[in-house]
Design a protein around this motif. Structure first.
Motif, PDB file in Angstrom:
ATOM      1  N   GLN A  29       0.817  -1.210   0.000  1.00  0.00           N
ATOM      2  CA  GLN A  29       0.000   0.000   0.000  1.00  0.00           C
ATOM      3  C   GLN A  29       0.850   1.259   0.000  1.00  0.00           C
ATOM      4  OE1 GLN A  29      -2.508  -0.735   3.358  1.00  0.00           O
ATOM      5  NE2 GLN A  29      -4.067  -1.778   2.135  1.00  0.00           N
ATOM      6  N   ALA A  30       2.114   1.109   0.440  1.00  0.00           N
ATOM      7  CA  ALA A  30       2.980   2.291   0.509  1.00  0.00           C
ATOM      8  C   ALA A  30       3.576   2.639  -0.841  1.00  0.00           C
ATOM      9  CB  ALA A  30       4.092   2.049   1.513  1.00  0.00           C
ATOM     10  N   ALA A  31       3.215   1.857  -1.858  1.00  0.00           N
ATOM     11  CA  ALA A  31       3.830   2.084  -3.168  1.00  0.00           C
ATOM     12  C   ALA A  31       3.522   3.480  -3.690  1.00  0.00           C
ATOM     13  CB  ALA A  31       3.309   1.053  -4.155  1.00  0.00           C
ATOM     14  N   PRO A  32       4.559   4.251  -4.031  1.00  0.00           N
ATOM     15  CA  PRO A  32       4.303   5.580  -4.569  1.00  0.00           C
ATOM     16  C   PRO A  32       3.818   5.463  -6.012  1.00  0.00           C
ATOM     17  CG  PRO A  32       6.660   5.122  -4.539  1.00  0.00           C
ATOM     18  CD  PRO A  32       5.979   3.931  -3.977  1.00  0.00           C
ATOM     19  N   PRO A  33       2.902   6.322  -6.438  1.00  0.00           N
ATOM     20  CA  PRO A  33       2.477   6.258  -7.834  1.00  0.00           C
ATOM     21  C   PRO A  33       3.652   6.570  -8.746  1.00  0.00           C
ATOM     22  CG  PRO A  33       1.641   8.258  -6.776  1.00  0.00           C
ATOM     23  CD  PRO A  33       2.299   7.441  -5.719  1.00  0.00           C
ATOM     24  N   ARG A  34       3.753   5.831  -9.830  1.00  0.00           N
ATOM     25  CA  ARG A  34       4.886   6.058 -10.739  1.00  0.00           C
ATOM     26  C   ARG A  34       4.375   6.250 -12.153  1.00  0.00           C
ATOM     27  NH1 ARG A  34       8.636   1.040  -9.753  1.00  0.00           N
ATOM     28  NH2 ARG A  34       6.598   0.059  -9.787  1.00  0.00           N
ATOM     29  N   ASP A  35       5.053   7.089 -12.890  1.00  0.00           N
ATOM     30  CA  ASP A  35       4.708   7.255 -14.289  1.00  0.00           C
ATOM     31  C   ASP A  35       5.293   6.103 -15.079  1.00  0.00           C
ATOM     32  OD1 ASP A  35       5.325  10.728 -13.860  1.00  0.00           O
ATOM     33  OD2 ASP A  35       3.387   9.690 -13.913  1.00  0.00           O
ATOM     34  N   LEU A  36       4.795   5.931 -16.287  1.00  0.00           N
ATOM     35  CA  LEU A  36       5.359   4.884 -17.142  1.00  0.00           C
ATOM     36  C   LEU A  36       6.673   5.365 -17.729  1.00  0.00           C
ATOM     37  CD1 LEU A  36       2.202   3.570 -18.956  1.00  0.00           C
ATOM     38  CD2 LEU A  36       3.421   2.567 -17.045  1.00  0.00           C
ATOM     39  N   PHE A  37       7.552   4.430 -17.998  1.00  0.00           N
ATOM     40  CA  PHE A  37       8.878   4.754 -18.510  1.00  0.00           C
ATOM     41  C   PHE A  37       8.947   4.434 -20.001  1.00  0.00           C
ATOM     42  CE2 PHE A  37       9.322   4.326 -14.031  1.00  0.00           C
ATOM     43  CZ  PHE A  37      10.296   5.231 -13.678  1.00  0.00           C
ATOM     44  N   VAL A  38      10.021   4.904 -20.595  1.00  0.00           N
ATOM     45  CA  VAL A  38      10.230   4.631 -22.020  1.00  0.00           C
ATOM     46  C   VAL A  38      11.448   3.729 -22.147  1.00  0.00           C
ATOM     47  CG1 VAL A  38      10.811   5.637 -24.251  1.00  0.00           C
ATOM     48  CG2 VAL A  38       9.253   6.833 -22.712  1.00  0.00           C
ATOM     49  N   ARG A  39      11.303   2.622 -22.839  1.00  0.00           N
ATOM     50  CA  ARG A  39      12.432   1.712 -23.058  1.00  0.00           C
ATOM     51  C   ARG A  39      12.210   1.102 -24.430  1.00  0.00           C
ATOM     52  NH1 ARG A  39      11.514  -3.015 -21.235  1.00  0.00           N
ATOM     53  NH2 ARG A  39      10.402  -2.174 -19.477  1.00  0.00           N
ATOM     54  N   ASN A  40      13.240   1.077 -25.238  1.00  0.00           N
ATOM     55  CA  ASN A  40      13.059   0.629 -26.613  1.00  0.00           C
ATOM     56  C   ASN A  40      13.167  -0.880 -26.791  1.00  0.00           C
ATOM     57  OD1 ASN A  40      12.655   3.209 -27.653  1.00  0.00           O
ATOM     58  ND2 ASN A  40      14.848   3.611 -27.582  1.00  0.00           N
ATOM     59  N   ALA A  41      13.994  -1.511 -26.005  1.00  0.00           N
ATOM     60  CA  ALA A  41      14.213  -2.947 -26.216  1.00  0.00           C
ATOM     61  C   ALA A  41      14.643  -3.597 -24.918  1.00  0.00           C
ATOM     62  CB  ALA A  41      15.302  -3.148 -27.276  1.00  0.00           C
ATOM     63  N   THR A  42      14.712  -4.916 -24.961  1.00  0.00           N
ATOM     64  CA  THR A  42      15.152  -5.676 -23.795  1.00  0.00           C
ATOM     65  C   THR A  42      16.504  -5.141 -23.335  1.00  0.00           C
ATOM     66  OG1 THR A  42      14.131  -7.540 -24.867  1.00  0.00           O
ATOM     67  CG2 THR A  42      15.499  -8.013 -22.955  1.00  0.00           C
ATOM     68  N   GLY A  43      16.630  -4.912 -22.062  1.00  0.00           N
ATOM     69  CA  GLY A  43      17.862  -4.305 -21.560  1.00  0.00           C
ATOM     70  C   GLY A  43      18.873  -5.333 -21.104  1.00  0.00           C
ATOM     71  N   LEU A  44      19.832  -4.839 -20.374  1.00  0.00           N
ATOM     72  CA  LEU A  44      20.885  -5.706 -19.878  1.00  0.00           C
ATOM     73  C   LEU A  44      21.349  -5.192 -18.520  1.00  0.00           C
ATOM     74  CD1 LEU A  44      23.088  -7.946 -20.453  1.00  0.00           C
ATOM     75  CD2 LEU A  44      24.516  -6.074 -21.252  1.00  0.00           C
ATOM     76  N   VAL A  45      21.431  -6.098 -17.556  1.00  0.00           N
ATOM     77  CA  VAL A  45      22.026  -5.745 -16.273  1.00  0.00           C
ATOM     78  C   VAL A  45      23.467  -6.214 -16.332  1.00  0.00           C
ATOM     79  CG1 VAL A  45      21.972  -6.098 -13.780  1.00  0.00           C
ATOM     80  CG2 VAL A  45      19.837  -5.944 -15.061  1.00  0.00           C
ATOM     81  N   ARG A  46      24.384  -5.263 -16.383  1.00  0.00           N
ATOM     82  CA  ARG A  46      25.792  -5.641 -16.520  1.00  0.00           C
ATOM     83  C   ARG A  46      26.313  -6.232 -15.221  1.00  0.00           C
ATOM     84  NH1 ARG A  46      27.198  -3.489 -21.526  1.00  0.00           N
ATOM     85  NH2 ARG A  46      25.702  -1.927 -22.152  1.00  0.00           N
ATOM     86  N   GLU A  47      27.468  -6.867 -15.329  1.00  0.00           N
ATOM     87  CA  GLU A  47      27.940  -7.714 -14.242  1.00  0.00           C
ATOM     88  C   GLU A  47      28.599  -6.962 -13.089  1.00  0.00           C
ATOM     89  OE1 GLU A  47      28.428  -8.121 -17.414  1.00  0.00           O
ATOM     90  OE2 GLU A  47      27.896 -10.150 -18.016  1.00  0.00           O
ATOM     91  N   LEU A  48      29.317  -5.874 -13.389  1.00  0.00           N
ATOM     92  CA  LEU A  48      30.172  -5.276 -12.368  1.00  0.00           C
ATOM     93  C   LEU A  48      29.549  -4.018 -11.761  1.00  0.00           C
ATOM     94  CD1 LEU A  48      33.522  -5.698 -14.328  1.00  0.00           C
ATOM     95  CD2 LEU A  48      32.717  -7.095 -12.429  1.00  0.00           C
ATOM     96  N   SER A  49      29.506  -3.992 -10.432  1.00  0.00           N
ATOM     97  CA  SER A  49      28.930  -2.847  -9.731  1.00  0.00           C
ATOM     98  C   SER A  49      29.951  -1.707  -9.669  1.00  0.00           C
ATOM     99  CB  SER A  49      28.568  -3.268  -8.309  1.00  0.00           C
ATOM    100  OG  SER A  49      29.753  -3.549  -7.595  1.00  0.00           O
ATOM    101  N   ALA A  50      29.513  -0.577  -9.092  1.00  0.00           N
ATOM    102  CA  ALA A  50      30.419   0.579  -8.952  1.00  0.00           C
ATOM    103  C   ALA A  50      31.628   0.194  -8.094  1.00  0.00           C
ATOM    104  CB  ALA A  50      29.667   1.744  -8.337  1.00  0.00           C
TER     105      ALA A  50
END
Lengths: 251, 535
Positions: free
Chosen positions: B10-31
């Motif tokens: 219930q605490a979820a803040p309302p969010r707008d829709l995002f724009v993304r063109n294609a399937t993304g990628l989560v790269r392997e190495l963090s900061a």
């Protein structure tokens, strides 16, 4: 049967059946996978243009799948496949122009899902539960994702088993009960899609059906007993970011 | 629990829709992984050991504390050149891609092969240093005189480095995420040790050292200084600014590595943002570490005594006085006022730093090999994914073989001297990269327009990146010149320096031969280099 809205529907079927012919397990997901499981009514109302194919296969069959894709004319992104080939592959089709994203057992986007475990549950596509989860896990939902969720929910009864026209709610609830981040994103997205229902070009009964299914699903997510890991993460809550934001790949 | 879950949803803040063109990628190495990779490449413990061991021999009046400090801002200009390129062209292969697209493919290839070669020599050199310098230091601190540890033979050293090379090749095969985890564990272990060492040095007075030295060594503190002076070491304790500037050659050499983010760009999350934190963060951390450690070492051991001891143990006075150890920094841990068990732990921190950094060296080699392969400058097989491990095993084996060859050269010939000689390759290559950055605003104006504000900012009509690149290039030109100047007549003379240029020369020949071969196949390589490769 509604006319296929995109040549990718045909291409997707062909890839999976050709793979099966060579003894390889591959299943469609993403927009094309959802369209293939849709009812005529849902497809007509919520079908859209599809720009790419998404496929899941077993990592252990990666070599055979690569050979297959290359033998039928798909062009690999060598650099991408070298660096991410333990979990992802990227191929291009030149005519018509589109790309195939292959996930090897693991689906890692905003959240991580193990898709390899139940890959063979159904033919052609992932089971409805996993297919829905791949959309519910999107932390930054776009209109296409929301439409796909609506199409899937309009086309599927919620139940306790897999199969054509069924989404196994217990699978979704069980997976979300072990991962607070996934639970949170999925719950948020169900809420977003419910709010968007008036925007969809659907007759009232269709909208009501989706709404009731969203509520059943949200309730199942809430009610399922949670794991210790879930409970510990819940204490931190939204103060710490709970999802990844996948980057767009320059293709 | 249901209540918690309900509340959360219930605490979820309302969010707008995002724009993304294609399937993304989560790269392997963090900061953090990105920072750890480049900070490990600076390899502060071993860099400090090297600089503090060699600089006093050639420049006895140099103050390394100042050399490290002054080199910091110059390296920042160099770091901003790499940051600029990494943000504009975040592609695996780093400077190879940048220079080949900005100047000429042949220049990019030769520069990158030269740098890859230098960095792989670091892998082999540090393996050998671990066996030939750190193991004896450990034996000395332990009071153990077993020959296998105190003075390993060539064969023993060869066996150990070969096993290490094989183990690292195996580690690379299991995937980049596990490698990052491995490196994170060793980062903690190594830096706990180094920080403890620094604290002990900082809070132990010089008189404590003099007393510890005189009570355990047969030659007393004052005699070391007078003996060295009598044998030609003429440090009277003062500072020569010219020698301090020359000693910056070592500072530049040991700082290098902090800018490597670009080589791994394809695997780093949000690399355009992460590059800033990893490159500049690693530089700041490295400058702070080198400067403070130099200050603490001078304060505890005394600059004059330290220089005299190194001269008698490693320099021109070697063998003239009976020292029972080689006076490398880790050996001197024995004279710290702490229990022996802690001393052993501190020496182990130095040894484990080699274990910590090595994956970064291997990764750099394989990623650059991918980039060559992708551009058809190397066989496509180099970039193939293993059927069994789903990682690029062929490229890994190729790099392991190169490292093993360097190991053999290192143990059985004089690669150590060679390594000092290759500084000019490093310097020359960085001059070229700096030049490429300086002209990019005119060469690729549309790309430069996407650069961060600090790079596009103009001073007297010239983009800031051009001015920074000029400073960076001038600094590395000085290093190149100084390395030749120092080399003449020294242990790393002109001939070995020219010999060390063999690899870039081979790269030139390879490029010419490959271009001819590809033309025979009907391939126009030039077209490949007109665009930036896909991610």
């Amino acid at each position: 049967m509604t006319e296929a809205p995109s040549p990718l529907i045909t291409a997707g079927r062909e890839v999976v059946t050709t793979a099966a012919g060579r003894g390889l397990q591959a299943r469609l997901l993403g927009g094309v996978g959802i369209w293939l499981r849709g009812t005529d009514e849902a497809r007509q109302a919520l079908g859209r243009d599809y720009a790419d194919l998404d496929l899941v296969a077993h990592a252990k069959e990666s070599r055979k799948l690569r050979s297959l894709l290359e033998s039928v004319g798909f062009e690999p992104n060598t650099l991408f496949n070298s660096m991410h080939g333990d979990r992802r592959l990227l191929y291009y089709s030149r005519s018509p122009e589109y790309h195939i994203d292959v996930f090897l057992d693991v689906f890692e986007m905003s959240h991580k899902l193990d898709l390899g475990a139940r890959l063979e549950s159904e033919e052609l596509t992932l089971p409805g539960a996993e297919l829905l989860l791949t959309k519910l896990q999107v932390a930054q939902l776009n209109r296409k994702d929301a439409t796909d969720i609506a199409l899937l929910l309009l086309s599927h009864d919620l139940g306790g088993s897999d199969g054509a026209g069924l989404v196994n709610v217990s699978v979704i609830a069980r997976i979300c009960a072990d991962d607070w981040g996934l639970f949170t994103t999925a719950s948020d997205n169900l809420e977003i899609v419910e709010k968007m229902l008036p925007d969809f070009d659907l007759p009232a009964p269709g909208r009501e059906m989706i709404q009731s299914r969203i509520r059943v699903l949200a309730s199942a997510l809430r009610e399922h007993p949670k794991s210790t890991r879930w409970k510990l993460r819940n204490r931190i809550g939204r103060r710490v970011k709970w999802y990844e934001v996948p980057e767009e790949v320059v293709r | 629990m249901t209540t918690d879950a309900t509340a959360t949803a219930q605490a979820a803040p309302p969010r707008d829709l995002f724009v993304r063109n294609a399937t993304g990628l989560v790269r392997e190495l963090s900061a953090f992984d990105a920072f750890n990779l480049v900070f490990s490449a600076v390899l502060v413990p071993m860099g400090f050991l090297g600089a503090m061991s060699f600089a006093p021999i050639f420049w006895p009046h140099a103050n390394l504390f100042l050399a490290f400090l002054i080199a910091g801002p110059l390296m920042a200009c160099f770091g901003l050149v790499y940051l600029y390129f990494t943000i504009l062209m975040p592609r695996s292969g780093g400077d190879y891609v940048w220079v080949s697209r900005t100047l000429h493919p042949s220049v990019g290839f030769v520069v990158n092969v030269g740098l890859t070669y230098v960095f792989l020599t670091w892998v082999a050199f540090n393996f050998t240093l671990m066996i030939n310098v750190l193991a004896p230091a450990l034996a000395f601190v332990m009071g153990y005189d077993g020959a296998w540890l105190a003075s390993p033979s060539h064969t023993e050293a060869f066996i150990v480095v070969t096993v290490l090379t094989i183990l690292y090749a195996a580690l690379m095969v299991i995937g980049v995420r596990r490698i990052a985890r491995f490196m994170a564990i060793f980062f903690v272990i190594v830096w706990v040790g180094i920080i403890v060492w620094a604290i002990i040095l900082a809070f132990s007075g010089h008189s404590t050292f003099v007393s510890n030295w005189n009570s355990s060594e047969s030659i007393n503190y004052d005699t070391i200084i007078s003996k060295a002076s009598a044998l030609g070491f003429n440090n009277t304790g003062g500072i020569s600014w010219s020698e301090t500037l020359f000693a910056m050659v070592y500072a530049f050499n040991v700082y290098t590595g902090f800018q490597w983010t670009g080589y791994f760009a394809g695997e780093i999350k949000n690399v355009r943002r992460t590059a800033t934190t990893s490159i500049l963060g690693a530089l700041v951390a490295s400058v702070a570490a080198y400067v403070l450690l130099a200050l603490f070492v001078y304060n505890y051991y005394g600059q004059q005594f330290y220089g005299a001891l190194v001269y008698l143990g490693l320099g021109g006075g070697a063998g003239q006085v009976p020292l029972n150890f080689s006076p490398y920094i880790p050996d001197l841990i024995k004279f710290l006022p702490v229990p022996q068990i802690l001393q052993i732990g501190l020496v182990l921190s130095f040894m484990l730093s080699v274990i910590w950094w090595t994956p970064a060296g291997f990764m750099l080699g394989t990623r650059n090999a991918f980039a060559w392969s992708f551009d058809k400058l190397a066989p496509s097989r180099l970039a193939t994914v293993s059927d069994r491990f789903h990682t690029p095993v062929v490229a890994t084996i190729f790099i392991a073989v190169v490292v093993e060859i360097l190991n053999i050269l290192n143990i059985y010939s004089s690669l150590a001297a060679w390594l000092l000689s290759v500084i000019w390759i490093l310097g020359g290559a960085f001059v070229v990269v700096s030049f490429a950055a300086a002209i990019l605003p005119w060469r690729w104006p549309e790309l430069h327009a996407k650069a961060p504000g600090w790079a596009r900012f103009k001073l007297v009509g010239i983009p800031a990146i051009t001015l920074l690149a000029v400073v960076s290039g001038a600094a590395w030109a000085f290093v190149t010149w100084a390395s030749f100047y120092t080399g003449s007549g020294g242990t790393f003379g002109l001939v070995p320096m020219l010999e060390s240029g063999a690899v870039p020369i081979v790269a030139v020949l390879w490029y010419i031969g490959n271009s001819f071969y590809r033309r025979q196949q009907g391939m126009q390589l030039g077209k490949l280099f007109q665009q930036i490769p896909p991610e």
